[in-house]
Scaffold this active site. Structure first.
Site, mmCIF file in Angstrom:
data_model
loop_
_atom_site.group_PDB
_atom_site.id
_atom_site.type_symbol
_atom_site.label_atom_id
_atom_site.label_comp_id
_atom_site.label_asym_id
_atom_site.label_seq_id
_atom_site.Cartn_x
_atom_site.Cartn_y
_atom_site.Cartn_z
ATOM 1 N N SER A 522 44.656 28.135 48.892
ATOM 2 C CA SER A 522 44.271 26.926 49.615
ATOM 3 C C SER A 522 44.347 25.721 48.670
ATOM 4 O O SER A 522 45.429 25.425 48.145
ATOM 5 C CB SER A 522 42.875 27.105 50.210
ATOM 6 O OG SER A 522 42.613 26.157 51.199
ATOM 7 N N HIS A 639 43.659 31.981 57.731
ATOM 8 C CA HIS A 639 43.657 31.412 56.391
ATOM 9 C C HIS A 639 43.371 32.451 55.310
ATOM 10 O O HIS A 639 43.873 32.344 54.191
ATOM 11 C CB HIS A 639 42.600 30.293 56.335
ATOM 12 C CG HIS A 639 42.670 29.452 55.112
ATOM 13 N ND1 HIS A 639 43.784 28.723 54.766
ATOM 14 C CD2 HIS A 639 41.746 29.204 54.134
ATOM 15 C CE1 HIS A 639 43.549 28.058 53.648
ATOM 16 N NE2 HIS A 639 42.332 28.349 53.239
#
Length: 667
Positions: A522, A639
């Site tokens: 991320s 994610h």
């Protein structure tokens, strides 16, 4: 780079469902999986991970009216199950088994909250393990569905808090018909009455707020007061506000903290509101105020003043406060009287990460969750009256016979700032200047990297590898100033810190550049991508997981608009210039030899849109076809990648095989 130099010839990958984009994605993913599958150590790593994952995992219980709710995953389960039992020693009964909700374990249980009497359960499901969740209500006694309460189309936030009579619950959500691209924005606080259509839910708080701001709420144990936290994400700096409502006057919200450039969170205990804030205290302090006084506009008083280390959190049970501090990036727990006095440390292992379970305020027990680099997740039960601390549950990982060493060292960044790192390796590994080493970093969003159990890294450590966790500026390890020093126009400090940590490992003869790998996910994927481009000579292999790479268009996809306080606004020329200096997609140099790169993304990631991975990979391949660029795409995942145990093992086997191959890790 000048604005006139900007090119975006891979913009077509921003629409991944077109035929052209799908053909590219399928080709790159297939090539990556073939290459990874053929790496010599992969099958051996996979078998070792399968043995390591073959254990029972526990979560701390949530207690309501004598009912204990808890998650547990047995070795054969792909996903953890939710159980309920009466009393601490009651017989567990399965409430929700996510393994039966889909054939491929792609539907996941993301959050849940029992009512105060334990009769009903509100829970959130995701169809692809991402941020898009639907809310449902279950009758705890019968185990049957009461209703499908809220659709995932409006992005409800996890599970809300129940009304006193179980007639409904408060929750945060988006608009029923949002503008295109703004599905994750416009979050407001609503009340859902059981039996009503969610489209008719009553707006409780937030009308007129900027679309980027987010709201959460909690209810006092006596069900009289509602506390609302507004997270301001629409300005240059993260800040928060607190509002209190006496439900006897449901339309009156009294500001407790409003209009200040501070962060704050609160919780109820008995007739008091407790607040942790960095107002006038960059490393945070704890305050409290009687609820009746707060409703009259009086100010809270400080009960735990700012200290040398960052106050990370506070909770209360019975007559005891429990606090957690970040002490040089590791957690330490203290107990206090309710007025903050009588501070005592709890004796727990050093270099640990610690959290608290959710229990009722007059309980006789607290649950403390601990993990360290060499210790699997362990849940302690703390008897608040006797101060007795004992192991309640421990994840039964089949640990190797070898002993591991964890230590902390400090390096000096470019501007003289001292930056810490944790270094973990097998006992007996010597600093010979050539150890295979992997360094993890994040450095953003006020998020600390504290110690964690090295389950995924175990095959690497067993093979003599050195694993390093770098605590960079931008994180939350040392308070507000540490975070501010790594965000917006200071973002280069984060990259400088990571480079300094890498150079420290080389200077201290742990490793050398060709045997030094880096990884991050991320915002950490942004870190590894940017640092690789700035110092390609320093690394032997790079893994960028669900990375942010296009800093000029991040705010137009998924939840990217919420990151403007961290990175800046690309639509403002001055701020666009900051980001253009390091934006990975825009700083790839043609003809440059870069280290082997593994990019991992997920096709249903609605937090960091996969276009970041696709565009960056395409540009890297274009710049120098001789470079190794592998793009691995997880299907039906969000994610965090595949939630199922088997998918997690496959992903980690690929990651470790990549590092084993390019860092020349032996048996």
């Amino acid at each position: 780079m000048k604005s006139t130099d900007i090119r975006d010839e891979f913009a077509w990958l921003e629409q991944p469902h077109t035929k052209r984009a799908q053909a590219w994605i399928e080709r790159e993913d297939a090539a990556a999986r073939k290459a990874l599958a053929g790496m010599p150590a992969r099958e051996r790593i996979k078998r070792r991970l399968q043995r390591l994952y073959r254990h029972t995992r526990y979560q701390a219980p949530v207690v309501r009216n004598g009912w204990y709710f808890h998650e547990k995953k047995d070795p054969s389960d792909e996903l953890p199950l939710l159980y309920v039992q009466k009393g601490l020693r009651g017989k567990p009964r399965v409430l929700i088994n996510p393994n039966k909700l889909s054939k491929d374990a792609s539907v996941t249980l993301e959050a849940w909250r029992p009512s105060q009497d334990g009769a009903l359960l509100l829970y959130a499901l995701s169809q692809a393990g991402n941020d898009k969740k639907s809310l449902h209500v279950l009758d705890v006694r019968t185990g049957k569905l009461v209703e499908d309460a809220v659709s995932d189309a409006i992005y409800p936030l996890d599970a809300g808090d129940w009304a006193a009579d179980n007639s409904g619950f408060w929750y945060s959500r988006g608009l029923v018909k949002p503008p295109k691209g703004e599905e994750k924005l416009h979050r407001r606080l609503y009340f859902h009455k059981l039996g009503d259509a969610y489209q008719k839910d009553r707006l409780v708080f937030g009308e007129g707020l900027p679309k980027e701001d987010m709201l959460s709420s909690q209810l006092s144990a006596n069900r009289q007061y509602l506390l609302v936290e507004r997270m301001v994400l629409s300005e240059e700096e993260f800040r928060s506000e607190l509002y209190l409502c006496d439900l006897a006057q449901p339309d009156v919200f009294v500001p407790i903290i409003q209009g200040k450039r501070v962060s704050a969170s609160g919780f109820f205990h008995r007739d008091q509101l407790y607040i942790v804030t960095n107002e006038g205290a960059p490393r945070s302090k704890a305050q409290r105020i009687a609820l009746a006084d707060a409703m009259r506009g009086k100010k809270p008083r400080t009960i735990i003043p700012e200290a040398k280390h960052v106050l990370a959190g506070v909770t209360a049970v019975g007559d005891t406060l429990l606090s957690v501090y970040f002490e040089n990036a590791a957690d330490r727990v203290y107990t206090h009287a309710l007025d903050g006095s009588a501070t005592r440390p709890l004796r727990l292992p050093a270099f640990s990460s610690i959290g608290f379970g959710d229990v009722e305020e007059e309980s006789v027990e607290a649950f403390i969750i601990l993990a360290s680099f060499a210790t699997p997740r362990t849940i302690y039960r703390y008897e608040v009256r006797t101060r007795k601390l004992a192991v309640f549950k421990r994840n039964s990982v089949p640990l190797p016979a070898v002993e591991f060493v964890a230590k902390q060292e400090w390096c000096t960044s470019k501007d003289g700032t001292k930056v810490p790192m944790f270094i973990v390796h097998k006992k007996g590994v010597r600093r010979n200047g050539a150890n295979p080493t992997v360094m993890l970093g994040y450095g953003g969003f006020d998020v600390p990297l504290t110690p964690f159990f090295m389950l995924r890294q175990m095959p690497f450590l067993e093979a003599g590898g050195v694993f390093v966790v770098a605590n960079l500026r931008g994180g939350g390890e040392f308070g507000k100033a540490w975070h501010d020093a790594g965000r917006r126009n200071n973002k280069q400090n984060v990259f400088n810190d990571f480079i300094a940590a890498a150079e420290h490992l080389i200077q201290r003869t742990y490793t050398k550049p060709e045997r030094l790998g880096i990884m991050g996910g991320s915002n950490g994927g942004l870190l590894t991508s940017a640092v690789m481009l700035q110092r390609p000579d320093l690394f032997g292999a790079v893994a960028s997981i669900v990375p942010v790479t296009d800093m000029l268009r991040f705010h137009k996809f998924g939840g990217g608009a919420l990151w403007v306080p961290e990175y800046g606004n690309p639509d403002i020329p001055k701020e666009r210039k900051w980001m253009l200096r390091y934006s990975p997609y825009h700083n790839v140099k043609d003809g440059t030899a870069y280290p082997p790169l593994l990019i991992k993304t997920s096709d249903h990631d609605d937090r960091v849109h996969p276009m970041h991975s696709y565009k960056f990979a395409a540009r890297m391949c274009q710049a120098n076809p001789e470079n190794t660029v592998l793009v691995r795409v997880e299907r039906q995942a969000g994610h965090s990648g595949g939630a199922a145990q088997s998918k997690e093992i496959e992903e980690q086997a690929d990651m470790l095989a990549f590092f084993f191959t390019y860092l020349d890790v032996g048996e």
